[in-house]
Design an enzyme around this catalytic site. Structure first.
Site, PDB file in Angstrom:
ATOM      1  N   THR A 156      57.704  62.491  29.736  1.00  0.00           N
ATOM      2  CA  THR A 156      56.916  62.503  30.968  1.00  0.00           C
ATOM      3  C   THR A 156      55.477  62.339  30.479  1.00  0.00           C
ATOM      4  O   THR A 156      55.137  62.811  29.380  1.00  0.00           O
ATOM      5  CB  THR A 156      57.050  63.826  31.755  1.00  0.00           C
ATOM      6  OG1 THR A 156      56.550  64.882  30.947  1.00  0.00           O
ATOM      7  CG2 THR A 156      58.507  64.125  32.126  1.00  0.00           C
ATOM      8  N   HIS A 157      54.647  61.650  31.249  1.00  0.00           N
ATOM      9  CA  HIS A 157      53.261  61.335  30.837  1.00  0.00           C
ATOM     10  C   HIS A 157      53.219  60.571  29.513  1.00  0.00           C
ATOM     11  O   HIS A 157      52.243  60.643  28.788  1.00  0.00           O
ATOM     12  CB  HIS A 157      52.408  62.599  30.712  1.00  0.00           C
ATOM     13  CG  HIS A 157      52.541  63.545  31.860  1.00  0.00           C
ATOM     14  ND1 HIS A 157      51.684  63.549  32.937  1.00  0.00           N
ATOM     15  CD2 HIS A 157      53.472  64.507  32.140  1.00  0.00           C
ATOM     16  CE1 HIS A 157      52.058  64.472  33.815  1.00  0.00           C
ATOM     17  NE2 HIS A 157      53.155  65.069  33.345  1.00  0.00           N
ATOM     18  N   SER A 278      54.383  34.414  15.426  1.00  0.00           N
ATOM     19  CA  SER A 278      52.959  34.132  15.593  1.00  0.00           C
ATOM     20  C   SER A 278      52.605  32.911  14.758  1.00  0.00           C
ATOM     21  O   SER A 278      53.170  32.691  13.688  1.00  0.00           O
ATOM     22  CB  SER A 278      52.159  35.342  15.099  1.00  0.00           C
ATOM     23  OG  SER A 278      50.856  34.952  14.712  1.00  0.00           O
ATOM     24  N   LYS A 284      55.002  38.522  12.088  1.00  0.00           N
ATOM     25  CA  LYS A 284      55.162  38.967  13.471  1.00  0.00           C
ATOM     26  C   LYS A 284      56.471  38.549  14.104  1.00  0.00           C
ATOM     27  O   LYS A 284      56.988  37.467  13.894  1.00  0.00           O
ATOM     28  CB  LYS A 284      54.021  38.384  14.321  1.00  0.00           C
ATOM     29  CG  LYS A 284      52.684  38.991  13.989  1.00  0.00           C
ATOM     30  CD  LYS A 284      52.433  40.266  14.748  1.00  0.00           C
ATOM     31  CE  LYS A 284      51.897  39.912  16.117  1.00  0.00           C
ATOM     32  NZ  LYS A 284      51.685  41.076  16.930  1.00  0.00           N
ATOM     33  N   ASN A 286      57.482  38.985  18.106  1.00  0.00           N
ATOM     34  CA  ASN A 286      56.919  39.490  19.362  1.00  0.00           C
ATOM     35  C   ASN A 286      57.951  39.507  20.497  1.00  0.00           C
ATOM     36  O   ASN A 286      58.767  38.589  20.600  1.00  0.00           O
ATOM     37  CB  ASN A 286      55.734  38.613  19.796  1.00  0.00           C
ATOM     38  CG  ASN A 286      54.600  38.648  18.788  1.00  0.00           C
ATOM     39  OD1 ASN A 286      54.347  39.676  18.167  1.00  0.00           O
ATOM     40  ND2 ASN A 286      53.933  37.519  18.612  1.00  0.00           N
ATOM     41  N   GLU A 291      57.463  40.588  27.741  1.00  0.00           N
ATOM     42  CA  GLU A 291      56.074  40.530  28.217  1.00  0.00           C
ATOM     43  C   GLU A 291      55.940  39.545  29.383  1.00  0.00           C
ATOM     44  O   GLU A 291      55.209  39.798  30.347  1.00  0.00           O
ATOM     45  CB  GLU A 291      55.149  40.097  27.078  1.00  0.00           C
ATOM     46  CG  GLU A 291      55.012  41.143  25.990  1.00  0.00           C
ATOM     47  CD  GLU A 291      54.274  40.587  24.791  1.00  0.00           C
ATOM     48  OE1 GLU A 291      53.067  40.813  24.695  1.00  0.00           O
ATOM     49  OE2 GLU A 291      54.898  39.893  23.963  1.00  0.00           O
ATOM     50  N   LYS A 326      56.981  27.809  51.932  1.00  0.00           N
ATOM     51  CA  LYS A 326      58.013  27.322  51.001  1.00  0.00           C
ATOM     52  C   LYS A 326      57.718  27.522  49.524  1.00  0.00           C
ATOM     53  O   LYS A 326      58.536  28.079  48.790  1.00  0.00           O
ATOM     54  CB  LYS A 326      58.281  25.844  51.275  1.00  0.00           C
ATOM     55  CG  LYS A 326      58.882  25.663  52.642  1.00  0.00           C
ATOM     56  CD  LYS A 326      59.085  24.233  53.032  1.00  0.00           C
ATOM     57  CE  LYS A 326      59.426  24.192  54.506  1.00  0.00           C
ATOM     58  NZ  LYS A 326      58.318  24.744  55.380  1.00  0.00           N
TER      59      LYS A 326
HETATM   60  N1  ARG Z   1      57.097  20.179  57.146  1.00  0.00           N
HETATM   61  C1  ARG Z   1      57.113  21.081  58.254  1.00  0.00           C
HETATM   62  C2  ARG Z   1      57.210  22.505  57.759  1.00  0.00           C
HETATM   63  O1  ARG Z   1      57.609  22.687  56.669  1.00  0.00           O
HETATM   64  C3  ARG Z   1      58.274  20.799  59.145  1.00  0.00           C
HETATM   65  C4  ARG Z   1      58.056  21.158  60.588  1.00  0.00           C
HETATM   66  C5  ARG Z   1      56.998  20.317  61.143  1.00  0.00           C
HETATM   67  N2  ARG Z   1      56.897  20.453  62.548  1.00  0.00           N
HETATM   68  C6  ARG Z   1      55.877  19.973  63.244  1.00  0.00           C
HETATM   69  N3  ARG Z   1      55.875  20.125  64.512  1.00  0.00           N
HETATM   70  N4  ARG Z   1      54.867  19.385  62.665  1.00  0.00           N
HETATM   71  O2  ARG Z   1      56.903  23.463  58.454  1.00  0.00           O
END
Ligand code: ARG
Length: 458
Positions: A156-157, A278, A284, A286, A291, A326
């Site tokens: 601990t610590h 290294s 070394k 590593n 990491e 995305k």
């Molecule tokens: N490329 C757009 C996105 O990933 C798709 C939807 C686009 N829709 C629109 N009304 N411009 O969100």
């Protein structure tokens, strides 16, 4: 430059660099399989509902399957001016099958289309993560089973606290991952939902059948509200959170591996296959993999923050801001999958330095609580026992000794009821095996824990 699918009301073309900024094709091409799968379900339903003919549907589906095949054979190039995966595929389809291809988008919008793609994609990825976590947990369990009797210092610590079983320590990560897994499993309820048929935001005038596309795509349920369907990104935030927390857990484990493999600790030796050298210091070795995993928490947490900020204050329904959902998600998934695979390999191949761990616990004061407990067995109140032991520890530090080196006479001076069984009582192995409470580090309790784990993994 291709003509825009939405070009009708425009009299000027955007400049190339505007197209470039607007486009998502560089990253949303990742969704090509899901996009085609969603389109096939939509085209199938359109024919069943007699919105298009069976023959038109067949041509569309064959065209889409051909496009996917050609893509997999590297025979398709995408066009930035066509913005995204949806418009690129539609354009390619119309190029191949003519006007019939233009019927695919009946009763649909890119807004429900992209949401469908992302739900399909996230669902498959989360299911894969659950498998990877389970596999890593199984590796942890195997190491634990081999080291129930291996004793190490518990901290601990980051100060030596009490001796523990190596199995007990490492199984803590099993349980963290088990909570992570259950969070991912629970999140599937909110990921596994069909938005398809919500169209732009308000639904559609065509007699589509949303339940049919839901079941064709294997979704467990569908959105009850078309505006919610196209504007919900909660499941992405949730997935990013679950990824981030799992990465935080991996980073804690990684930090321990880094410390354990240092010369200072020397508790484990990593296999050469998971270490690097290294370019200047020839001696070394590593722990770069550990990491990197520790370091990558920065990016996954960043993606979570970024998604939360993107959604903050967004009005209903779809807004282009959502295109920003995305890259962070793709990267976070890639990061966690890689980290889990690497970690599993690292744990599978590391050597636990059993003897060195034993020497380590022989040379510290982690048996001090045990000495106090010994006095308690002689009816000394714990508080008094604590005081006596504290003084003995101080004496040891001043005289360069550990508790097992203290002569019996000194012990008896400290308390007359201490007898020579104290020397077996204070061995680290005895400290561990005397721990009998449920969930403790004692060998019997650890075996019980392993039983629970095996039942859970089944
Ligand atoms: N490329 C757009 C996105 O990933 C798709 C939807 C686009 N829709 C629109 N009304 N411009 O969100």
């Amino acid at each position: 430059m291709s003509e825009k699918a939405w070009g009708g009301r425009f009299s000027e073309q955007p400049e190339d660099w505007v197209d470039e900024f607007n486009a998502s094709i560089h990253f949303d091409k990742t969704l090509i399989k899901q996009d085609i799968q969603g389109s096939i379900a939509h085209a199938t339903m359109l024919a069943n509902q007699e919105i298009i003919t069976a023959d038109e549907s067949k041509q569309i589906i064959e065209g889409l399957n051909d496009i996917l095949q050609d893509y997999l054979n590297n025979q398709i190039t995408f066009d930035v001016s066509l913005e995204d995966i949806h418009l690129n595929i539609e354009h390619e389809l119309i190029k191949r099958i003519g006007d019939t291809g233009g019927k695919l988008h009946t009763g649909r919008s890119r807004n429900d289309q992209v949401a469908t793609d992302m739900h399909l994609y996230t669902k498959a990825e989360v299911e894969q993560l659950i498998k990877l976590i389970t596999s890593f947990q199984t590796s942890i369990l195997t190491v634990a089973e081999n080291h129930i009797d291996t004793i190490m210092p518990g901290y601990t610590h980051l100060q030596r606290a009490q001796p523990i079983s190596f199995a007990h320590h490492i199984l803590t990560y099993y349980w963290m991952l088990s909570r992570d897994k259950s969070r991912f499993e629970d999140s599937l309820k909110r990921i596994d939902i069909s938005p398809l048929g919500a169209a732009a935001l308000s639904g559609t005038t065509y007699p589509i059948d949303r339940h049919e596309t839901q079941s064709l795509l294997g979704f467990s349920s569908l959105y009850e509200n078309s505006m919610d369907a196209v504007s919900d990104r909660d499941y992405i935030v949730e997935t990013l959170h679950n990824i981030s927390l799992t990465m935080v857990h991996l980073s804690r484990f990684a930090e321990e591996i880094i410390f354990w493999s240092s010369a200072e600790a020397n508790f484990v030796t990593l296999s050469d296959a998971f270490s690097t050298g290294s370019s200047i210091m020839p001696q070394k070795k590593n722990p770069d993999m550990a990491e990197l995993i520790r370091g990558k928490v920065g990016r996954t947490t960043g993606h979570l923050m970024s998604m939360l900020m993107t959604l903050k204050g967004l009005p209903l329904a779809y807004n282009k801001d959502m295109q920003e959902d995305k890259e962070g998600l793709f990267d976070a998934l890639h990061t966690l999958k890689g980290s889990l695979r690497i970690f599993e390999g690292m744990v599978d191949s590391m050597t636990v330095n059993v003897e060195h761990l034993q020497q380590t616990v022989n040379n510290d004061f982690s048996n001090a609580t045990e000495l106090a407990d010994y006095l308690v067995t002689k009816d000394v109140p714990f508080r008094t026992a604590h005081e006596i032991v504290g003084k003995l520890v101080l004496w040891c530090i001043q005289n360069n000794k550990y508790l097992l080196d203290v002569p019996l006479s000194k012990y008896q001076e400290a308390h007359p009821l201490i007898e020579d069984d104290i020397f077996t009582f204070l061995t680290p192995a005895n400290c561990v095996s005397r721990r009998i409470s449920y969930g403790s580090t004692g060998q019997e309790a650890v075996k019980q824990q392993i039983k629970q784990i095996k039942a859970q993994l089944k």
